[in-house]
Design a protein around this motif. Sequence first.
Motif, PDB file in Angstrom:
ATOM      1  N   ALA A  33      -0.528   3.879  11.486  1.00 27.53           N
ATOM      2  CA  ALA A  33      -0.357   2.514  10.967  1.00 27.53           C
ATOM      3  C   ALA A  33       0.654   2.490   9.825  1.00 27.53           C
ATOM      4  O   ALA A  33       1.450   1.559   9.712  1.00 27.53           O
ATOM      5  CB  ALA A  33      -1.703   1.957  10.499  1.00 27.53           C
ATOM      6  N   ARG A  34       0.655   3.518   8.973  1.00 21.12           N
ATOM      7  CA  ARG A  34       1.586   3.579   7.850  1.00 21.12           C
ATOM      8  C   ARG A  34       3.024   3.641   8.347  1.00 21.12           C
ATOM      9  O   ARG A  34       3.915   3.029   7.763  1.00 21.12           O
ATOM     10  CB  ARG A  34       1.256   4.782   6.965  1.00 21.12           C
ATOM     11  CG  ARG A  34       2.004   4.801   5.670  1.00 21.12           C
ATOM     12  CD  ARG A  34       1.586   5.917   4.703  1.00 21.12           C
ATOM     13  NE  ARG A  34       1.272   7.162   5.352  1.00 21.12           N
ATOM     14  CZ  ARG A  34       0.081   7.763   5.333  1.00 21.12           C
ATOM     15  NH1 ARG A  34      -0.921   7.218   4.678  1.00 21.12           N
ATOM     16  NH2 ARG A  34      -0.113   8.901   5.957  1.00 21.12           N
ATOM     17  N   ILE A  36       4.160   2.328  11.074  1.00 21.32           N
ATOM     18  CA  ILE A  36       4.511   1.004  11.595  1.00 21.32           C
ATOM     19  C   ILE A  36       4.716  -0.003  10.464  1.00 21.32           C
ATOM     20  O   ILE A  36       5.677  -0.769  10.455  1.00 21.32           O
ATOM     21  CB  ILE A  36       3.413   0.483  12.561  1.00 21.32           C
ATOM     22  CG1 ILE A  36       3.314   1.388  13.789  1.00 21.32           C
ATOM     23  CG2 ILE A  36       3.692  -0.960  12.979  1.00 21.32           C
ATOM     24  CD1 ILE A  36       2.105   1.103  14.668  1.00 21.32           C
ATOM     25  N   LEU A  37       3.803   0.026   9.489  1.00 18.95           N
ATOM     26  CA  LEU A  37       3.792  -1.000   8.444  1.00 18.95           C
ATOM     27  C   LEU A  37       4.577  -0.642   7.190  1.00 18.95           C
ATOM     28  O   LEU A  37       4.992  -1.534   6.445  1.00 18.95           O
ATOM     29  CB  LEU A  37       2.342  -1.313   8.044  1.00 18.95           C
ATOM     30  CG  LEU A  37       1.483  -1.909   9.149  1.00 18.95           C
ATOM     31  CD1 LEU A  37       0.021  -1.901   8.757  1.00 18.95           C
ATOM     32  CD2 LEU A  37       1.949  -3.318   9.455  1.00 18.95           C
ATOM     33  N   ASP A  42      -1.716  -1.707   3.491  1.00 23.21           N
ATOM     34  CA  ASP A  42      -1.806  -2.455   4.748  1.00 23.21           C
ATOM     35  C   ASP A  42      -2.334  -1.565   5.861  1.00 23.21           C
ATOM     36  O   ASP A  42      -3.127  -2.009   6.700  1.00 23.21           O
ATOM     37  CB  ASP A  42      -0.441  -3.028   5.143  1.00 23.21           C
ATOM     38  CG  ASP A  42      -0.018  -4.194   4.273  1.00 23.21           C
ATOM     39  OD1 ASP A  42      -0.876  -4.766   3.572  1.00 23.21           O
ATOM     40  OD2 ASP A  42       1.188  -4.529   4.292  1.00 23.21           O
ATOM     41  N   ALA A  43      -1.893  -0.306   5.890  1.00 23.46           N
ATOM     42  CA  ALA A  43      -2.347   0.627   6.926  1.00 23.46           C
ATOM     43  C   ALA A  43      -3.853   0.853   6.808  1.00 23.46           C
ATOM     44  O   ALA A  43      -4.577   0.814   7.817  1.00 23.46           O
ATOM     45  CB  ALA A  43      -1.592   1.947   6.811  1.00 23.46           C
ATOM     46  N   VAL A  46      -5.709  -2.208   8.081  1.00 21.85           N
ATOM     47  CA  VAL A  46      -5.675  -2.324   9.538  1.00 21.85           C
ATOM     48  C   VAL A  46      -6.658  -1.346  10.176  1.00 21.85           C
ATOM     49  O   VAL A  46      -7.453  -1.717  11.051  1.00 21.85           O
ATOM     50  CB  VAL A  46      -4.242  -2.096  10.082  1.00 21.85           C
ATOM     51  CG1 VAL A  46      -4.244  -1.814  11.574  1.00 21.85           C
ATOM     52  CG2 VAL A  46      -3.367  -3.305   9.772  1.00 21.85           C
ATOM     53  N   VAL A  75      -4.980  -0.246  16.664  1.00 21.84           N
ATOM     54  CA  VAL A  75      -4.226  -0.127  15.412  1.00 21.84           C
ATOM     55  C   VAL A  75      -2.796  -0.616  15.613  1.00 21.84           C
ATOM     56  O   VAL A  75      -2.250  -1.338  14.774  1.00 21.84           O
ATOM     57  CB  VAL A  75      -4.267   1.323  14.871  1.00 21.84           C
ATOM     58  CG1 VAL A  75      -3.230   1.534  13.779  1.00 21.84           C
ATOM     59  CG2 VAL A  75      -5.659   1.649  14.354  1.00 21.84           C
ATOM     60  N   HIS A  76      -2.193  -0.235  16.717  1.00 21.10           N
ATOM     61  CA  HIS A  76      -0.824  -0.666  17.022  1.00 21.10           C
ATOM     62  C   HIS A  76      -0.749  -2.191  17.095  1.00 21.10           C
ATOM     63  O   HIS A  76       0.113  -2.820  16.452  1.00 21.10           O
ATOM     64  CB  HIS A  76      -0.360  -0.039  18.340  1.00 21.10           C
ATOM     65  CG  HIS A  76       1.021  -0.413  18.722  1.00 21.10           C
ATOM     66  ND1 HIS A  76       1.294  -1.439  19.606  1.00 21.10           N
ATOM     67  CD2 HIS A  76       2.220   0.068  18.316  1.00 21.10           C
ATOM     68  CE1 HIS A  76       2.609  -1.557  19.735  1.00 21.10           C
ATOM     69  NE2 HIS A  76       3.191  -0.662  18.969  1.00 21.10           N
ATOM     70  N   ARG A  78      -2.862  -4.517  15.935  1.00 20.69           N
ATOM     71  CA  ARG A  78      -3.161  -5.163  14.644  1.00 20.69           C
ATOM     72  C   ARG A  78      -1.999  -4.984  13.661  1.00 20.69           C
ATOM     73  O   ARG A  78      -1.715  -5.879  12.878  1.00 20.69           O
ATOM     74  CB  ARG A  78      -4.452  -4.629  14.051  1.00 20.69           C
ATOM     75  CG  ARG A  78      -5.682  -5.193  14.720  1.00 20.69           C
ATOM     76  CD  ARG A  78      -6.947  -4.710  14.030  1.00 20.69           C
ATOM     77  NE  ARG A  78      -8.111  -5.186  14.734  1.00 20.69           N
ATOM     78  CZ  ARG A  78      -8.910  -6.148  14.287  1.00 20.69           C
ATOM     79  NH1 ARG A  78      -8.657  -6.717  13.129  1.00 20.69           N
ATOM     80  NH2 ARG A  78      -9.956  -6.521  14.972  1.00 20.69           N
ATOM     81  N   SER A  79      -1.349  -3.847  13.712  1.00 24.86           N
ATOM     82  CA  SER A  79      -0.190  -3.614  12.836  1.00 24.86           C
ATOM     83  C   SER A  79       0.929  -4.586  13.181  1.00 24.86           C
ATOM     84  O   SER A  79       1.577  -5.151  12.288  1.00 24.86           O
ATOM     85  CB  SER A  79       0.304  -2.171  12.969  1.00 24.86           C
ATOM     86  OG  SER A  79      -0.671  -1.270  12.497  1.00 24.86           O
TER      87      SER A  79
END
Length: 186
Positions: A33-34, A36-37, A42-43, A46, A75-76, A78-79
């Motif tokens: 997530a980190r 992506i975001l 935020d990660a 999520v 996770v993908h 929601r990110s």
Amino acid sequence: MTAERTLYSSDTLNERSFEALFRDHFPGLLGFARKILGSEDDARDVVHRVFVALWEKRREVDATVSLKSYLYTSVHNRSLNVIRDRKKFSDADLPEQADGWDASTHLESAELEEKIRAVIAALPEKCREVFEMNRFEGLKYAEIAETLGISVKTVENQMSKALKILREKLAAYLTILLWILMQGMN
């Protein structure tokens, strides 16, 4: 035996297996997530939300689905939703920059300044001279009249003429022009 395989007790997640699943997959999901975001906070948010949603739906989870795949897909998605929401609300929610100018405003200001200078340069000589003395040198009408050896009324007329020409030639930029001129008067 992995947490994923021991996850089900009567086709539902139990607390102990859920905790094991969380411990096993949280670090990898957080890193995913980190990337992506680009934000640790935020990660974390999520990934936590994904696990909360999984826990809330634990009775509905299909035993044939790979939970690892399910978690990464969740996770993908929601990110991507977070990124979409950032874009949707970014213009409305972002505070103005400290000086109130961004790069595009600065560029527009530079272009406007160039146009103003061109219009001023094209003013009749006496009109231009009076305008520049007042706006750029900060002289009062009486001081301009004394310097140029003309009456205050002539200075007023020349200024009126200059401003009228500026308004006509720069009508599309009138609001910005007035703001700039007001700043020059302060």
